[in-house]
Design an enzyme around this catalytic site. Structure first.
Site, PDB file in Angstrom:
ATOM      1  N   ARG A  32      44.586  14.189 -10.556  1.00  0.00           N
ATOM      2  CA  ARG A  32      43.888  13.683 -11.795  1.00  0.00           C
ATOM      3  C   ARG A  32      42.153  13.398 -10.865  1.00  0.00           C
ATOM      4  O   ARG A  32      41.519  14.082 -11.251  1.00  0.00           O
ATOM      5  CB  ARG A  32      44.505  12.188 -12.209  1.00  0.00           C
ATOM      6  CG  ARG A  32      43.790  11.821 -13.481  1.00  0.00           C
ATOM      7  CD  ARG A  32      42.297  11.128 -13.397  1.00  0.00           C
ATOM      8  NE  ARG A  32      42.525  10.042 -12.502  1.00  0.00           N
ATOM      9  CZ  ARG A  32      41.513   9.193 -11.998  1.00  0.00           C
ATOM     10  NH1 ARG A  32      40.342   9.670 -12.520  1.00  0.00           N
ATOM     11  NH2 ARG A  32      41.605   8.349 -11.226  1.00  0.00           N
ATOM     12  N   ASP A  33      42.402  12.355 -10.365  1.00  0.00           N
ATOM     13  CA  ASP A  33      40.657  12.121  -9.986  1.00  0.00           C
ATOM     14  C   ASP A  33      40.318  13.318  -9.154  1.00  0.00           C
ATOM     15  O   ASP A  33      39.321  13.661  -9.143  1.00  0.00           O
ATOM     16  CB  ASP A  33      41.018  10.698  -9.004  1.00  0.00           C
ATOM     17  CG  ASP A  33      39.551  10.130  -8.893  1.00  0.00           C
ATOM     18  OD1 ASP A  33      38.614  10.891  -8.929  1.00  0.00           O
ATOM     19  OD2 ASP A  33      39.550   9.036  -8.372  1.00  0.00           O
ATOM     20  N   HIS A  72      40.961   1.620  -4.089  1.00  0.00           N
ATOM     21  CA  HIS A  72      40.587   3.002  -4.571  1.00  0.00           C
ATOM     22  C   HIS A  72      39.254   3.361  -4.192  1.00  0.00           C
ATOM     23  O   HIS A  72      38.154   3.124  -4.915  1.00  0.00           O
ATOM     24  CB  HIS A  72      40.763   3.144  -6.149  1.00  0.00           C
ATOM     25  CG  HIS A  72      40.547   4.325  -6.791  1.00  0.00           C
ATOM     26  ND1 HIS A  72      41.453   5.065  -7.236  1.00  0.00           N
ATOM     27  CD2 HIS A  72      39.419   5.126  -7.007  1.00  0.00           C
ATOM     28  CE1 HIS A  72      40.921   6.227  -7.720  1.00  0.00           C
ATOM     29  NE2 HIS A  72      39.796   6.256  -7.574  1.00  0.00           N
ATOM     30  N   HIS A 104      36.259   5.789  -2.726  1.00  0.00           N
ATOM     31  CA  HIS A 104      35.962   6.988  -2.394  1.00  0.00           C
ATOM     32  C   HIS A 104      34.944   7.120  -1.244  1.00  0.00           C
ATOM     33  O   HIS A 104      34.841   5.964  -0.841  1.00  0.00           O
ATOM     34  CB  HIS A 104      34.895   7.409  -3.785  1.00  0.00           C
ATOM     35  CG  HIS A 104      35.633   7.773  -4.911  1.00  0.00           C
ATOM     36  ND1 HIS A 104      35.854   8.968  -5.284  1.00  0.00           N
ATOM     37  CD2 HIS A 104      36.303   7.079  -5.730  1.00  0.00           C
ATOM     38  CE1 HIS A 104      36.768   9.156  -6.382  1.00  0.00           C
ATOM     39  NE2 HIS A 104      36.828   7.819  -6.654  1.00  0.00           N
ATOM     40  N   CYS A 126      33.874  11.839  -9.925  1.00  0.00           N
ATOM     41  CA  CYS A 126      33.943  11.546 -11.323  1.00  0.00           C
ATOM     42  C   CYS A 126      32.393  12.198 -12.005  1.00  0.00           C
ATOM     43  O   CYS A 126      31.568  11.870 -11.487  1.00  0.00           O
ATOM     44  CB  CYS A 126      33.852  10.031 -11.799  1.00  0.00           C
ATOM     45  SG  CYS A 126      33.736   9.519 -13.433  1.00  0.00           S
ATOM     46  N   ASN A 164      37.783  10.992  -3.219  1.00  0.00           N
ATOM     47  CA  ASN A 164      38.694   9.916  -2.653  1.00  0.00           C
ATOM     48  C   ASN A 164      38.984  10.050  -1.154  1.00  0.00           C
ATOM     49  O   ASN A 164      38.851  11.085  -0.550  1.00  0.00           O
ATOM     50  CB  ASN A 164      39.962  10.046  -3.401  1.00  0.00           C
ATOM     51  CG  ASN A 164      39.872   9.675  -4.770  1.00  0.00           C
ATOM     52  OD1 ASN A 164      39.528  10.701  -5.721  1.00  0.00           O
ATOM     53  ND2 ASN A 164      40.057   8.533  -5.177  1.00  0.00           N
TER      54      ASN A 164
HETATM   55  P1  HMG Z   1      33.874   8.521 -27.891  1.00  0.00           P
HETATM   56  O1  HMG Z   1      33.148   9.698 -28.290  1.00  0.00           O
HETATM   57  O2  HMG Z   1      33.343   6.962 -28.055  1.00  0.00           O
HETATM   58  O3  HMG Z   1      35.170   8.088 -28.753  1.00  0.00           O
HETATM   59  O4  HMG Z   1      34.624   8.493 -26.377  1.00  0.00           O
HETATM   60  P2  HMG Z   1      35.710   8.500 -30.234  1.00  0.00           P
HETATM   61  O5  HMG Z   1      36.783   7.712 -30.546  1.00  0.00           O
HETATM   62  O6  HMG Z   1      34.305   8.456 -31.004  1.00  0.00           O
HETATM   63  O7  HMG Z   1      35.969  10.075 -30.310  1.00  0.00           O
HETATM   64  C1  HMG Z   1      35.184  10.996 -30.017  1.00  0.00           C
HETATM   65  C2  HMG Z   1      36.130  12.428 -29.720  1.00  0.00           C
HETATM   66  O8  HMG Z   1      37.200  12.116 -28.779  1.00  0.00           O
HETATM   67  C3  HMG Z   1      36.913  12.466 -31.189  1.00  0.00           C
HETATM   68  O9  HMG Z   1      37.171  13.931 -31.360  1.00  0.00           O
HETATM   69  C4  HMG Z   1      38.339  11.797 -30.613  1.00  0.00           C
HETATM   70  O10 HMG Z   1      39.263  12.508 -31.219  1.00  0.00           O
HETATM   71  C5  HMG Z   1      38.314  12.305 -29.390  1.00  0.00           C
HETATM   72  P3  HMG Z   1      36.292  14.916 -32.434  1.00  0.00           P
HETATM   73  O11 HMG Z   1      36.382  14.390 -33.713  1.00  0.00           O
HETATM   74  O12 HMG Z   1      34.828  14.652 -31.710  1.00  0.00           O
HETATM   75  O13 HMG Z   1      36.755  16.166 -32.321  1.00  0.00           O
HETATM   76  N1  HMG Z   1      39.282  11.399 -28.605  1.00  0.00           N
HETATM   77  C6  HMG Z   1      40.202  11.696 -27.793  1.00  0.00           C
HETATM   78  N2  HMG Z   1      40.839  13.234 -27.628  1.00  0.00           N
HETATM   79  C7  HMG Z   1      41.819  13.056 -26.741  1.00  0.00           C
HETATM   80  N3  HMG Z   1      42.445  12.139 -26.214  1.00  0.00           N
HETATM   81  C8  HMG Z   1      41.885  11.146 -26.372  1.00  0.00           C
HETATM   82  C9  HMG Z   1      40.778  10.859 -27.315  1.00  0.00           C
HETATM   83  N4  HMG Z   1      39.904   9.694 -27.826  1.00  0.00           N
HETATM   84  C10 HMG Z   1      39.083  10.172 -28.409  1.00  0.00           C
HETATM   85  N5  HMG Z   1      42.454   9.544 -25.784  1.00  0.00           N
HETATM   86  C11 HMG Z   1      36.194   8.144 -24.965  1.00  0.00           C
HETATM   87  C12 HMG Z   1      35.362   7.538 -25.782  1.00  0.00           C
HETATM   88  C13 HMG Z   1      36.983   6.952 -24.051  1.00  0.00           C
HETATM   89  C14 HMG Z   1      37.461   8.787 -25.645  1.00  0.00           C
HETATM   90  C15 HMG Z   1      35.807   9.016 -23.896  1.00  0.00           C
HETATM   91  O14 HMG Z   1      34.363   8.773 -23.485  1.00  0.00           O
HETATM   92  C16 HMG Z   1      36.447   9.578 -22.807  1.00  0.00           C
HETATM   93  O15 HMG Z   1      37.600  10.055 -23.053  1.00  0.00           O
HETATM   94  N6  HMG Z   1      36.109   9.416 -21.488  1.00  0.00           N
HETATM   95  C17 HMG Z   1      37.042   9.752 -20.371  1.00  0.00           C
HETATM   96  C18 HMG Z   1      36.017   9.545 -19.413  1.00  0.00           C
HETATM   97  C19 HMG Z   1      37.107   9.837 -17.906  1.00  0.00           C
HETATM   98  O16 HMG Z   1      38.390  10.287 -18.141  1.00  0.00           O
HETATM   99  N7  HMG Z   1      36.405   9.638 -16.879  1.00  0.00           N
HETATM  100  C20 HMG Z   1      37.161   9.938 -15.708  1.00  0.00           C
HETATM  101  C21 HMG Z   1      38.201   8.971 -15.463  1.00  0.00           C
HETATM  102  S1  HMG Z   1      37.746   7.364 -14.769  1.00  0.00           S
HETATM  103  C22 HMG Z   1      37.370   7.687 -13.087  1.00  0.00           C
HETATM  104  O17 HMG Z   1      37.527   8.507 -12.664  1.00  0.00           O
HETATM  105  C23 HMG Z   1      37.144   6.414 -12.303  1.00  0.00           C
HETATM  106  C24 HMG Z   1      38.835   5.803 -11.186  1.00  0.00           C
HETATM  107  O18 HMG Z   1      39.030   7.133 -10.709  1.00  0.00           O
HETATM  108  C25 HMG Z   1      38.579   4.830 -10.595  1.00  0.00           C
HETATM  109  C26 HMG Z   1      37.299   4.792  -9.762  1.00  0.00           C
HETATM  110  O19 HMG Z   1      36.821   5.894  -8.767  1.00  0.00           O
HETATM  111  O20 HMG Z   1      36.315   4.012  -9.943  1.00  0.00           O
HETATM  112  C27 HMG Z   1      39.777   5.783 -12.465  1.00  0.00           C
HETATM  113 MG    MG Z   2      38.221   7.512  -8.620  1.00  0.00          MG
END
Ligand code: HMG
Ligand code: MG
Length: 305
Positions: free
Chosen positions: A13-14, A205, A207, A238, A247
């Site tokens: 994933r990450d 966690h 990086h 990310c 990581n």
């Molecule tokens: P948004 O635009 O505010 O959400 O995004 P929305 O509810 O207005 O929806 C917008 C569109 O996304 C819509 O589609 C929804 O259906 C779709 P459209 O009508 O435009 O075609 N949608 C989805 N589709 C599939 N699955 C879903 C979903 N939700 C909405 N669950 C949202 C808000 C949170 C959805 C968006 O910003 C997002 O998905 N962000 C994810 C970001 C991400 O994954 N980042 C990486 C992971 S975090 C990380 O790496 C850190 C970590 O490793 C720890 C660390 O290192 O610190 C964990």
């Molecule tokens: Mg991470």
């Protein structure tokens, strides 16, 4: 000091969410199977997030269904909202991870809402998961610094950690998303958060942007922390944390733990093979020091034969 350490492998994933080359569903399944064969049991396999935000994680449903489920394997998937929860659940997820931030800037960039709004989003997800018997992990990003807001105070992390724990997360993973932490800061942070969440339920966690991740883990272990998130090959990053690198590498963590006398159950040769295979798929050399050293050693031995 190193007894009972548990590794959460986040490579699929990450590790892959920020790669230029999206790895196919088949490629991700092969990678996960190779990690399982190497002896890693807790693996984050995908994310049910917006395909516009992270196209690399499209197909996480097929990945989750496609990997071989064993009695001792545990697969995690990220879930940002109820839509994601429903998809994860429909595909058999037994453990999900909600992911918030200690800083407003990253929260807005990553999940398009404030920290307070994100908590409101998590509430129904965690409540539904608990009612369904699904375990929930809680991530907090930017615990030691934010690419948008700069310094992050331990209190901001503690506030979010406390909420996630009180909601019912079984573990809170502290993300040094941009890898700026140092051992002193990591230690102080863990102490502060452990005032609310038991140390044994905190994951580190980290990086490795500034090369401090192993040192930070060691400091955390001295404080009693026992859960380490790492990615095979040191993959990761990310898209919303510009400039941050991967990581801490699982190989490097395993090498350190074994050196401390802790049996990890991980077969290093198989782990490096898994890293080498995924590195070929994304056309990039592993940054893991141990994988690099063992690959060089193998090449030398092959030459001599
Ligand atoms: P948004 O635009 O505010 O959400 O995004 P929305 O509810 O207005 O929806 C917008 C569109 O996304 C819509 O589609 C929804 O259906 C779709 P459209 O009508 O435009 O075609 N949608 C989805 N589709 C599939 N699955 C879903 C979903 N939700 C909405 N669950 C949202 C808000 C949170 C959805 C968006 O910003 C997002 O998905 N962000 C994810 C970001 C991400 O994954 N980042 C990486 C992971 S975090 C990380 O790496 C850190 C970590 O490793 C720890 C660390 O290192 O610190 C964990
Ligand atoms: Mg991470």
């Amino acid at each position: 000091m190193s007894n009972g350490v548990r590794i959460v492998e986040v490579g699929p994933r990450d590790g892959l969410q920020n790669e230029q080359t999206s790895v196919s569903v088949e490629g991700r399944i092969v990678f996960i199977e190779a990690l399982l064969a190497a002896g890693l049991h807790t693996i984050e396999v995908g994310a049910f997030v917006s395909p516009k935000a992270i196209p690399q994680m499209v197909g996480s449903d097929e990945v989750l269904r496609g990997v071989s489920h064993h009695a001792d394997s545990e697969f995690h998937v990220l879930v940002p909202n109820e839509k994601g929860y429903e998809a994860a659940r429909a595909n058999g997820a037994k453990v999900i991870a909600v992911f918030g931030s200690a800083s407003e800037g990253f929260s807005r960039a990553n999940i398009n809402c404030s920290v307070a709004e994100s908590i409101e989003r998590f509430k129904p997800v965690v409540a539904r998961a608990r009612a369904d018997g699904v375990k929930v992990r809680g991530y907090i990003s930017c615990v030691l610094g934010c690419p948008y807001d700069g310094e992050v105070k331990p209190k901001a992390v503690v506030d979010v950690a406390k909420v996630l724990w009180d909601l019912g997360c079984y573990e809170v993973s502290l993300g040094d998303t941009i890898g700026v932490g140092t051992p002193k800061k990591a230690r102080e942070l863990l102490r502060a958060v452990a005032g609310y969440v038991p140390m044994t339920h905190l994951a580190m966690h980290f990086h490795d942007t500034y090369g401090q991740a192993l040192a930070n883990l060691y400091a955390g272990m001295e404080e009693g922390a026992r859960v380490i998130d790492s990615a095979a090959g040191g993959l990761g990053g990310c898209p919303y944390a510009p400039g941050a690198t991967g990581n801490v590498a699982t190989e490097d963590v395993v090498y350190m733990l074994e050196g401390l006398g802790a049996a990890t159950g991980v077969d290093m040769t198989k782990l490096v093979q898994a890293t080498n295979e995924i590195s070929k798929l994304i056309d990039c050399s592993p940054v893991s020091r141990v994988a690099t050293a063992l690959n060089a050693k193998r090449r030398l031995a092959n030459k001599r034969e």
